[in-house]
Design a protein around this motif. Structure first.
Motif, PDB file in Angstrom:
ATOM      1  N   PHE A  57     100.009  53.628  35.821  1.00 34.20           N
ATOM      2  CA  PHE A  57     101.111  53.531  37.025  1.00 34.20           C
ATOM      3  C   PHE A  57     100.191  53.625  38.467  1.00 34.20           C
ATOM      4  CE2 PHE A  57     105.924  54.330  37.930  1.00 34.20           C
ATOM      5  CZ  PHE A  57     105.868  52.868  38.733  1.00 34.20           C
ATOM      6  N   VAL A  58     100.296  52.710  39.281  1.00 34.63           N
ATOM      7  CA  VAL A  58      99.603  52.816  40.498  1.00 34.63           C
ATOM      8  C   VAL A  58     100.693  52.758  41.710  1.00 34.63           C
ATOM      9  CG1 VAL A  58      97.963  51.741  42.009  1.00 34.63           C
ATOM     10  CG2 VAL A  58      97.497  51.634  39.502  1.00 34.63           C
ATOM     11  N   ILE A  59     100.654  53.637  42.670  1.00 31.08           N
ATOM     12  CA  ILE A  59     101.652  53.675  43.658  1.00 31.08           C
ATOM     13  C   ILE A  59     100.759  53.617  45.035  1.00 31.08           C
ATOM     14  CG2 ILE A  59     103.413  55.036  44.815  1.00 31.08           C
ATOM     15  CD1 ILE A  59     104.435  55.831  42.024  1.00 31.08           C
ATOM     16  N   GLY A  60     101.088  52.612  45.748  1.00 32.67           N
ATOM     17  CA  GLY A  60     100.355  52.585  46.948  1.00 32.67           C
ATOM     18  C   GLY A  60     101.640  53.273  47.887  1.00 32.67           C
ATOM     19  N   ASP A  61     101.055  54.373  48.131  1.00 28.75           N
ATOM     20  CA  ASP A  61     102.218  54.920  49.091  1.00 28.75           C
ATOM     21  C   ASP A  61     102.385  54.406  50.498  1.00 28.75           C
ATOM     22  OD1 ASP A  61     103.678  57.065  50.631  1.00 28.75           O
ATOM     23  OD2 ASP A  61     103.217  58.311  49.099  1.00 28.75           O
ATOM     24  N   GLY A  62     103.469  53.771  50.854  1.00 32.35           N
ATOM     25  CA  GLY A  62     103.860  53.228  52.227  1.00 32.35           C
ATOM     26  C   GLY A  62     103.309  51.768  52.123  1.00 32.35           C
ATOM     27  N   MET A  63     102.878  51.279  51.053  1.00 32.18           N
ATOM     28  CA  MET A  63     102.376  50.013  51.021  1.00 32.18           C
ATOM     29  C   MET A  63     103.430  49.037  50.979  1.00 32.18           C
ATOM     30  SD  MET A  63      99.563  48.401  48.313  1.00 32.18           S
ATOM     31  CE  MET A  63     100.856  48.186  46.844  1.00 32.18           C
ATOM     32  N   GLY A  64     104.042  48.619  52.268  1.00 29.26           N
ATOM     33  CA  GLY A  64     105.143  47.752  52.137  1.00 29.26           C
ATOM     34  C   GLY A  64     104.213  46.291  52.136  1.00 29.26           C
ATOM     35  N   MET A  65     105.521  45.008  52.083  1.00 30.21           N
ATOM     36  CA  MET A  65     104.945  43.959  52.067  1.00 30.21           C
ATOM     37  C   MET A  65     104.141  43.281  53.123  1.00 30.21           C
ATOM     38  SD  MET A  65     106.574  42.271  49.425  1.00 30.21           S
ATOM     39  CE  MET A  65     108.116  42.178  48.338  1.00 30.21           C
ATOM     40  N   GLU A  66     104.478  43.985  54.356  1.00 28.93           N
ATOM     41  CA  GLU A  66     103.616  43.534  55.475  1.00 28.93           C
ATOM     42  C   GLU A  66     102.192  44.008  55.370  1.00 28.93           C
ATOM     43  OE1 GLU A  66     106.199  47.132  56.525  1.00 28.93           O
ATOM     44  OE2 GLU A  66     106.131  45.257  55.407  1.00 28.93           O
ATOM     45  N   TYR A  67     101.802  45.123  54.751  1.00 33.47           N
ATOM     46  CA  TYR A  67     100.621  45.572  54.541  1.00 33.47           C
ATOM     47  C   TYR A  67      99.694  44.671  53.705  1.00 33.47           C
ATOM     48  CZ  TYR A  67     101.840  50.095  56.677  1.00 33.47           C
ATOM     49  OH  TYR A  67     102.132  51.095  57.539  1.00 33.47           O
ATOM     50  N   LEU A  68     100.517  44.109  52.610  1.00 34.80           N
ATOM     51  CA  LEU A  68      99.836  42.850  51.723  1.00 34.80           C
ATOM     52  C   LEU A  68      99.521  41.744  52.477  1.00 34.80           C
ATOM     53  CD1 LEU A  68     102.106  43.015  48.757  1.00 34.80           C
ATOM     54  CD2 LEU A  68     100.051  44.614  49.203  1.00 34.80           C
ATOM     55  N   SER A  69     100.265  41.414  53.354  1.00 33.85           N
ATOM     56  CA  SER A  69      99.971  40.102  54.368  1.00 33.85           C
ATOM     57  C   SER A  69      98.750  40.532  55.164  1.00 33.85           C
ATOM     58  CB  SER A  69     101.186  39.726  55.035  1.00 33.85           C
ATOM     59  OG  SER A  69     102.214  39.601  54.231  1.00 33.85           O
ATOM     60  N   ALA A  70      98.864  41.638  55.927  1.00 33.97           N
ATOM     61  CA  ALA A  70      97.863  41.831  56.911  1.00 33.97           C
ATOM     62  C   ALA A  70      96.649  42.176  56.325  1.00 33.97           C
ATOM     63  CB  ALA A  70      98.221  43.226  57.567  1.00 33.97           C
ATOM     64  N   TYR A  71      96.721  42.737  55.150  1.00 29.93           N
ATOM     65  CA  TYR A  71      95.360  42.818  54.316  1.00 29.93           C
ATOM     66  C   TYR A  71      94.580  41.704  53.995  1.00 29.93           C
ATOM     67  CZ  TYR A  71      91.900  44.648  50.775  1.00 29.93           C
ATOM     68  OH  TYR A  71      90.664  44.885  50.136  1.00 29.93           O
ATOM     69  N   ARG A  72      95.504  40.538  53.459  1.00 29.49           N
ATOM     70  CA  ARG A  72      95.178  39.304  53.358  1.00 29.49           C
ATOM     71  C   ARG A  72      94.062  38.767  54.433  1.00 29.49           C
ATOM     72  NH1 ARG A  72      99.750  36.746  52.857  1.00 29.49           N
ATOM     73  NH2 ARG A  72     100.157  37.864  50.606  1.00 29.49           N
ATOM     74  N   HIS A  73      94.634  39.033  55.512  1.00 27.08           N
ATOM     75  CA  HIS A  73      93.823  38.399  56.686  1.00 27.08           C
ATOM     76  C   HIS A  73      92.661  39.291  57.008  1.00 27.08           C
ATOM     77  CE1 HIS A  73      96.566  35.102  57.914  1.00 27.08           C
ATOM     78  NE2 HIS A  73      97.500  35.950  57.324  1.00 27.08           N
ATOM     79  N   PHE A  74      92.957  40.490  56.736  1.00 30.58           N
ATOM     80  CA  PHE A  74      91.608  41.489  57.138  1.00 30.58           C
ATOM     81  C   PHE A  74      90.689  41.228  56.079  1.00 30.58           C
ATOM     82  CE2 PHE A  74      89.768  45.688  56.064  1.00 30.58           C
ATOM     83  CZ  PHE A  74      89.290  45.964  57.468  1.00 30.58           C
ATOM     84  N   GLN A  75      90.890  40.942  54.689  1.00 31.23           N
ATOM     85  CA  GLN A  75      89.871  40.748  53.854  1.00 31.23           C
ATOM     86  C   GLN A  75      89.255  39.075  53.991  1.00 31.23           C
ATOM     87  OE1 GLN A  75      88.414  43.597  53.198  1.00 31.23           O
ATOM     88  NE2 GLN A  75      88.014  42.664  50.873  1.00 31.23           N
ATOM     89  N   ASP A  76      89.996  38.306  54.644  1.00 28.27           N
ATOM     90  CA  ASP A  76      89.571  37.023  54.645  1.00 28.27           C
ATOM     91  C   ASP A  76      88.029  36.629  55.163  1.00 28.27           C
ATOM     92  OD1 ASP A  76      90.090  34.110  54.520  1.00 28.27           O
ATOM     93  OD2 ASP A  76      90.035  34.151  56.820  1.00 28.27           O
ATOM     94  N   ASP A  77      87.491  35.717  54.390  1.00 24.35           N
ATOM     95  CA  ASP A  77      86.059  35.320  54.852  1.00 24.35           C
ATOM     96  C   ASP A  77      86.116  34.070  55.735  1.00 24.35           C
ATOM     97  OD1 ASP A  77      83.494  34.473  54.925  1.00 24.35           O
ATOM     98  OD2 ASP A  77      83.241  34.012  52.803  1.00 24.35           O
ATOM     99  N   PRO A  78      85.722  34.664  57.000  1.00 25.43           N
ATOM    100  CA  PRO A  78      86.160  33.646  58.040  1.00 25.43           C
ATOM    101  C   PRO A  78      85.153  32.435  58.133  1.00 25.43           C
ATOM    102  CG  PRO A  78      84.800  35.785  58.886  1.00 25.43           C
ATOM    103  CD  PRO A  78      85.231  35.860  57.442  1.00 25.43           C
ATOM    104  N   THR A  79      84.047  32.577  56.949  1.00 21.81           N
ATOM    105  CA  THR A  79      83.145  31.431  57.070  1.00 21.81           C
ATOM    106  C   THR A  79      83.737  30.388  56.415  1.00 21.81           C
ATOM    107  OG1 THR A  79      81.974  32.177  55.256  1.00 21.81           O
ATOM    108  CG2 THR A  79      81.228  32.750  57.453  1.00 21.81           C
ATOM    109  N   THR A  80      84.804  30.547  55.660  1.00 21.03           N
ATOM    110  CA  THR A  80      85.652  29.663  54.655  1.00 21.03           C
ATOM    111  C   THR A  80      86.892  29.103  55.395  1.00 21.03           C
ATOM    112  OG1 THR A  80      86.802  30.991  53.521  1.00 21.03           O
ATOM    113  CG2 THR A  80      84.452  30.548  52.631  1.00 21.03           C
ATOM    114  N   PRO A  81      87.227  27.778  55.061  1.00 20.79           N
ATOM    115  CA  PRO A  81      88.481  27.263  55.826  1.00 20.79           C
ATOM    116  C   PRO A  81      89.782  27.863  55.124  1.00 20.79           C
ATOM    117  CG  PRO A  81      87.552  25.470  54.364  1.00 20.79           C
ATOM    118  CD  PRO A  81      86.649  26.789  54.250  1.00 20.79           C
ATOM    119  N   GLU A  82      89.693  28.416  53.894  1.00 22.40           N
ATOM    120  CA  GLU A  82      90.980  28.658  53.151  1.00 22.40           C
ATOM    121  C   GLU A  82      91.112  30.357  53.392  1.00 22.40           C
ATOM    122  OE1 GLU A  82      87.447  29.067  50.259  1.00 22.40           O
ATOM    123  OE2 GLU A  82      88.379  27.706  51.674  1.00 22.40           O
ATOM    124  N   LEU A  83      92.110  30.690  53.096  1.00 21.57           N
ATOM    125  CA  LEU A  83      92.577  32.165  53.347  1.00 21.57           C
ATOM    126  C   LEU A  83      92.564  32.648  51.960  1.00 21.57           C
ATOM    127  CD1 LEU A  83      93.508  34.378  54.967  1.00 21.57           C
ATOM    128  CD2 LEU A  83      95.921  33.790  54.778  1.00 21.57           C
TER     129      LEU A  83
END
Length: 434
Positions: A23-49
């Motif tokens: 059972f993994v709990i991300g304390d404070g990990m709301g939906m908006e954190y998942l969205s922001a992290y998707r962009h934070f981890q994005d490879d800027p050299t590729t066209p897709e997210l």
């Protein structure tokens, strides 16, 4: 595969026994954190997210409200809901509205012969882990919670076989040395990462910091949550089932601080841990991993003040938490050069003047209270400059009441699809501990 779904409803499923539950709990990990992290981890050299681990294993969502006058939960009430399947009041640790103890998933697993483990980046007696292994009316009774970890026993032994996290100050006290007491019961103790790596057999206790572990963004130790989780898995007997709680504790702490770079690095630490667990599940297919959050923190927004962008590149360029940046600015001979080195953010003359004035106020303060207040003001200006450059918004320094994501992998993962209450997640896991 050793077991399968026989029948399932929203909160009640009939299963053969699961071999392992993580059972993994991300304390404070709301939906908006998942969205922001998707962009934070994005490879800027590729066209897709690129999709993250969270995206690939998303199953549904969960509500988080407590059962008191508030609509917004704290970590204790939410963790008790996730651990015991009941609603309770904010601050409650493993107790109901009448402050009576309630059985937790970890305790049920132990009674069924499972091995048990808790791995966190906060102090091991913080609200979330405490709600799985202690019963007390207030989350703030840290010493009493630590005492319960050794005083409460099942068949003569503590309920948790492996405890990894921080919290030395609560276990090594003037009035009681709990470390020595754990060692007298056969626990191997470690207070360094090398010491953890050297542990060969359970039971084990590792306390790696006075309170919580250093933030991932500030840590010189790359072996953090993923390493501790991997070590716990190594120590567990593969011939016996286990229940493990893993908490990415400090997403919440960075959210309370409104520190976006800090939060994204905690998200990265969490994803690295989940990738490790993915590899484990591929080798041990009779394992179920469920991932969620207890609540969201900070009211994070991608974009602010009507600006329709969020600059993940700016966030990626920040190399330390606001706490470390603030202290560095105060000790550096060339504060602006240090600012640029730690943030890669160029400030115009007016922005430089704001930071310079705040810095000078700290240096000229003599009384302790005045210096502390001025340091807080400087830190707030540091965060404001990062938020402005990255177009990051926050609404609060506390929690928010929105739903959180539910992710799962392994056998039975699909049963967690759709919207549920956080208590439903616990009830579904109890069904796997018949």
């Amino acid at each position: 595969m050793k077991w399968f779904v026989a029948a399932c409803m929203v909160t009640s499923c009939t299963f053969a026994q699961a071999q392992n539950i993580i059972f993994v709990i991300g304390d404070g990990m709301g939906m908006e954190y998942l969205s922001a992290y998707r962009h934070f981890q994005d490879d800027p050299t590729t066209p897709e997210l690129e999709a993250t681990w969270f995206d690939r294993h998303l199953q549904g969502s969960a509500s988080t409200h407590p059962d008191d006058v508030n609509q917004v939960t704290d970590s204790a009430a939410s963790a008790t809901a996730l651990a015991a399947g009941i609603k309770t009041y904010n601050g409650a640790i493993g107790v109901d509205l009448n402050k009576q103890p309630v059985e937790t998933l970890l305790e049920r697993a132990k009674k069924k012969g499972y091995q048990t483990a808790m791995v966190v980046t906060s102090q091991i007696n913080h609200a979330t882990p405490a709600s799985f292994a202690a019963h007390i009316d207030s989350r703030n009774k840290y010493n009493e919670i630590a005492d319960q970890y050794i005083d409460r026993r099942y068949q003569g032994k503590p309920w948790v076989d492996i405890l990894f996290g921080g919290g030395q100050r609560y276990f090594l006290r003037d009035d009681r040395n709990l470390v020595t007491e754990f060692e007298s019961l056969g626990y191997t103790y470690a207070d360094t990462y090398d010491g953890v790596a050297a542990i060969q057999t359970p039971p084990a206790l590792a306390l790696l910091a006075d309170k919580g572990l250093p933030f991932r963004i500030d840590s010189d130790e790359p072996r953090r949550l993923a390493f501790l989780t991997e070590t716990a898995l190594r120590l567990l007997d593969p011939q016996k089932p286990f229940f493990m709680l893993v908490e990415a504790s400090q997403i919440d702490w960075c959210g309370h601080a409104n520190d976006i770079a800090c939060a994204m690095h905690e998200m990265r630490d969490t994803e690295e841990t989940l990738k490790l667990l993915s590899r484990y599940v591929s080798e041990q297919p009779d394992t179920l991993v469920v991932v969620t959050a207890d609540h969201s923190t900070g009211g994070l927004s991608m974009g602010s003040d009507g600006d329709y962008q969020w600059r993940a590149d700016v966030v990626r360029g920040v190399k330390a938490s606001a706490n470390v940046i603030t202290q560095t600015l105060l000790t550096a001979s060339d504060w602006y050069a240090s600012w640029q080195s730690l943030t890669s953010i160029q400030l115009d003359e007016s922005e430089q003047a704001i930071l310079a004035q705040a810095r000078l106020k700290v240096l000229r303060s003599e009384a302790k209270t005045a210096k502390n207040n001025a340091t807080t003001e400087l830190r707030e200006q540091v965060l404001a400059a990062i938020d402005k450059a990255s177009v990051t918004g926050w609404t609060t320094s506390g929690h928010t009441g929105g739903d959180v994501a539910v992710m799962a992998m392994g056998v039975g993962a699909e049963t967690f699809a759709g919207h549920k209450d956080n208590t439903d997640l616990a009830k579904m896991l109890f069904d796997r501990l018949p």
